[in-house]
Design an enzyme around this catalytic site. Sequence first.
Site, mmCIF file in Angstrom:
data_model
loop_
_atom_site.group_PDB
_atom_site.id
_atom_site.type_symbol
_atom_site.label_atom_id
_atom_site.label_comp_id
_atom_site.label_asym_id
_atom_site.label_seq_id
_atom_site.Cartn_x
_atom_site.Cartn_y
_atom_site.Cartn_z
ATOM 1 N N HIS A 102 1.200 -1.374 0.198
ATOM 2 C CA HIS A 102 0.566 -0.263 -0.097
ATOM 3 C C HIS A 102 0.780 1.324 0.069
ATOM 4 O O HIS A 102 0.323 2.582 0.174
ATOM 5 C CB HIS A 102 -1.040 0.137 0.715
HETATM 6 C C1 UD1 Z 1 -2.055 5.655 5.851
HETATM 7 C C2 UD1 Z 1 -1.118 6.357 6.293
HETATM 8 C C3 UD1 Z 1 0.302 5.345 6.011
HETATM 9 C C4 UD1 Z 1 0.120 3.914 6.804
HETATM 10 C C5 UD1 Z 1 -1.805 3.534 6.173
HETATM 11 C C6 UD1 Z 1 -1.765 2.255 7.130
HETATM 12 C C7 UD1 Z 1 -0.650 8.851 6.854
HETATM 13 C C8 UD1 Z 1 0.648 9.783 5.546
HETATM 14 N N1 UD1 Z 1 -0.582 7.148 5.348
HETATM 15 O O1 UD1 Z 1 -2.287 5.646 4.733
HETATM 16 O O2 UD1 Z 1 1.044 5.717 7.264
HETATM 17 O O3 UD1 Z 1 0.697 2.693 6.348
HETATM 18 O O4 UD1 Z 1 -2.623 4.303 6.591
HETATM 19 O O5 UD1 Z 1 -2.961 1.298 6.007
HETATM 20 O O6 UD1 Z 1 -0.839 8.798 6.792
HETATM 21 N N2 UD1 Z 1 -9.561 4.950 1.678
HETATM 22 C C9 UD1 Z 1 -10.416 4.618 1.743
HETATM 23 N N3 UD1 Z 1 -11.042 3.828 2.588
HETATM 24 C C10 UD1 Z 1 -10.639 3.963 3.757
HETATM 25 C C11 UD1 Z 1 -9.654 4.827 3.895
HETATM 26 C C12 UD1 Z 1 -9.308 5.234 3.010
HETATM 27 O O7 UD1 Z 1 -11.138 4.049 0.971
HETATM 28 O O8 UD1 Z 1 -11.385 3.669 5.144
HETATM 29 C C13 UD1 Z 1 -8.993 5.441 0.184
HETATM 30 C C14 UD1 Z 1 -8.881 6.749 -0.114
HETATM 31 O O9 UD1 Z 1 -9.354 6.717 -1.332
HETATM 32 C C15 UD1 Z 1 -8.098 7.370 -0.065
HETATM 33 C C16 UD1 Z 1 -7.264 6.552 0.028
HETATM 34 O O10 UD1 Z 1 -7.642 5.106 0.528
HETATM 35 O O11 UD1 Z 1 -7.637 8.561 -0.345
HETATM 36 C C17 UD1 Z 1 -5.166 6.492 0.708
HETATM 37 O O12 UD1 Z 1 -6.033 6.564 2.221
HETATM 38 P P1 UD1 Z 1 -4.661 8.020 3.142
HETATM 39 O O13 UD1 Z 1 -5.245 7.372 4.491
HETATM 40 O O14 UD1 Z 1 -5.204 8.716 2.746
HETATM 41 O O15 UD1 Z 1 -3.945 7.057 3.429
HETATM 42 P P2 UD1 Z 1 -3.205 5.380 3.051
HETATM 43 O O16 UD1 Z 1 -2.471 5.328 2.116
HETATM 44 O O17 UD1 Z 1 -4.422 4.842 3.619
HETATM 45 N N1 UDP Z 2 -3.786 -5.522 9.372
HETATM 46 C C1 UDP Z 2 -4.640 -6.648 9.329
HETATM 47 N N2 UDP Z 2 -5.710 -6.598 8.022
HETATM 48 C C2 UDP Z 2 -5.389 -6.462 6.801
HETATM 49 C C3 UDP Z 2 -3.624 -5.895 6.799
HETATM 50 C C4 UDP Z 2 -3.398 -5.824 7.836
HETATM 51 O O1 UDP Z 2 -5.652 -6.682 10.509
HETATM 52 O O2 UDP Z 2 -5.962 -6.579 5.433
HETATM 53 C C5 UDP Z 2 -2.923 -5.331 10.242
HETATM 54 C C6 UDP Z 2 -1.151 -5.881 10.502
HETATM 55 O O3 UDP Z 2 -1.874 -7.094 11.262
HETATM 56 C C7 UDP Z 2 -1.059 -5.346 11.196
HETATM 57 C C8 UDP Z 2 -1.419 -3.375 10.586
HETATM 58 O O4 UDP Z 2 -3.173 -4.231 10.385
HETATM 59 O O5 UDP Z 2 -1.352 -4.879 12.708
HETATM 60 C C9 UDP Z 2 -0.707 -2.760 9.551
HETATM 61 O O6 UDP Z 2 -1.134 -1.529 9.127
HETATM 62 P P1 UDP Z 2 -0.585 -1.647 7.643
HETATM 63 O O7 UDP Z 2 0.164 -2.519 6.908
HETATM 64 O O8 UDP Z 2 -2.159 -1.228 7.371
HETATM 65 O O9 UDP Z 2 -0.141 -0.275 8.081
HETATM 66 P P2 UDP Z 2 1.198 0.396 8.257
HETATM 67 O O10 UDP Z 2 2.018 -0.902 9.391
HETATM 68 O O11 UDP Z 2 2.408 -0.158 7.116
HETATM 69 O O12 UDP Z 2 1.510 1.587 8.780
#
Ligand code: UD1
Ligand code: UDP
Length: 364
Positions: free
Chosen positions: A207
């Site tokens: 992601h």
């Molecule tokens: C965010 C965090 C990242 C973390 C990740 C974990 C920041 C800058 N990034 O990235 O560090 O590793 O979460 O998963 O804070 N979206 C949905 N549904 C949701 C949430 C998001 O559809 O519930 C989609 C939207 O299109 C959105 C995109 O995902 O624009 C990105 O979401 P965003 O929270 O901006 O960043 P992540 O890539 O999720």
């Molecule tokens: N995780 C989960 N379901 C998923 C993918 C990840 O429960 O489908 C959990 C995973 O075990 C870990 C956390 O989400 O505890 C990590 O989150 P993510 O990879 O979104 O974010 P990051 O750690 O890269 O910020």
Amino acid sequence: MNKVISVVGARPNFMKVAPVHKAFKKYSSEIEHMICHTGQHYDEKMSKVFFDELELPKPDFYLGVGSASHAEQTAKVMIEFEKVLIKEKPDMVVVFGDVNSTVACSLTAIKLGIKVSHVEAGLRSFDRTMPEEINRLLTDQISDYLFVTEESGIKNLKNEGISNGKVFLTGNVMIDSLVHYLPKADQSDILQCYGLKEKGYVLVTLHRPSNVDSKEYLRELIELLNVISNERKLIFPIHPRTKNNMKSFNLDGLLGSNVVLTDPVGYIDFLCLTKNSELIITDSGGIQEESTYLGVQCLTVRNNTERPVTVEMGTNQLIGTDLKRVELAALDILCGNKKSGTVPPLWDGHASDRITEIVADKLK
Ligand code: UD1
Ligand code: UDP
């Protein structure tokens, strides 16, 4: 009575706040602990499922900010969180990890003269093109108490001039959750649901914007997964960012039939998938740590990691972004060439006890 507000916003925050919330219960006669959810993540499978499974109460405050550009999302969190702080007047705000909600709420609190604790402080990728690195640097500079998961964090904070007295090596709260919920994960039926054999499949999560926001590279990643799926079944719970990009780049439907593409899965099922996989291919921060704790082979498709202990001591390999190299390393592991590893110090399921003890002492 002291009041502490913990802030969560995105998926990796929820498994970090859960053990801290439980540990605060020991201090309920002196500390009222409340939870604020910014709404950065809001899909049922990115948010509510974790509150249910991790036995968290409904958040005391829900800011409902949703998705937007970095500036807009961060600003919306600040505007809404400031209202909560003015009304509630907490003695401390606790922030977790490195997401936009983390930096937004620490900045809002400190400007109102409220103490800030940062859980998972000090991690550095030294890559300022990563939004998380900017969030980490800024949050650590303004926090009053910094709780660190691994030795590298202590060194990084010292190099940035942060005074020793503010920094505590307390271990890893994400591992507290893992230790607590592992018995439940062992009861999960997700392997049967998807026809997966213990230690006979590869788990994939991707992601990071640097991997999935470019059409060409995402296409190459899909091709890589297809090549590996000739050897083993793959399961790929897809993050909404990646899913949306696959759709808008017209890359839907390119994954082969031996790749199980699912929605994001809940925490308990995901732990079960992690524990039983033969190999994990990921760019997640937290999954590098969970795989190290469980001794599961992990290839991190990035050029840097803010969690070097997982490579130095654990089963993680920082394999880079050259996908031919990733393919060769994956096939090598699937042939039986495994990296051995050990569990880093203080990743023992009690980090939250140490953190809440320090917080309670500081609030006295
Ligand atoms: C965010 C965090 C990242 C973390 C990740 C974990 C920041 C800058 N990034 O990235 O560090 O590793 O979460 O998963 O804070 N979206 C949905 N549904 C949701 C949430 C998001 O559809 O519930 C989609 C939207 O299109 C959105 C995109 O995902 O624009 C990105 O979401 P965003 O929270 O901006 O960043 P992540 O890539 O999720
Ligand atoms: N995780 C989960 N379901 C998923 C993918 C990840 O429960 O489908 C959990 C995973 O075990 C870990 C956390 O989400 O505890 C990590 O989150 P993510 O990879 O979104 O974010 P990051 O750690 O890269 O910020």
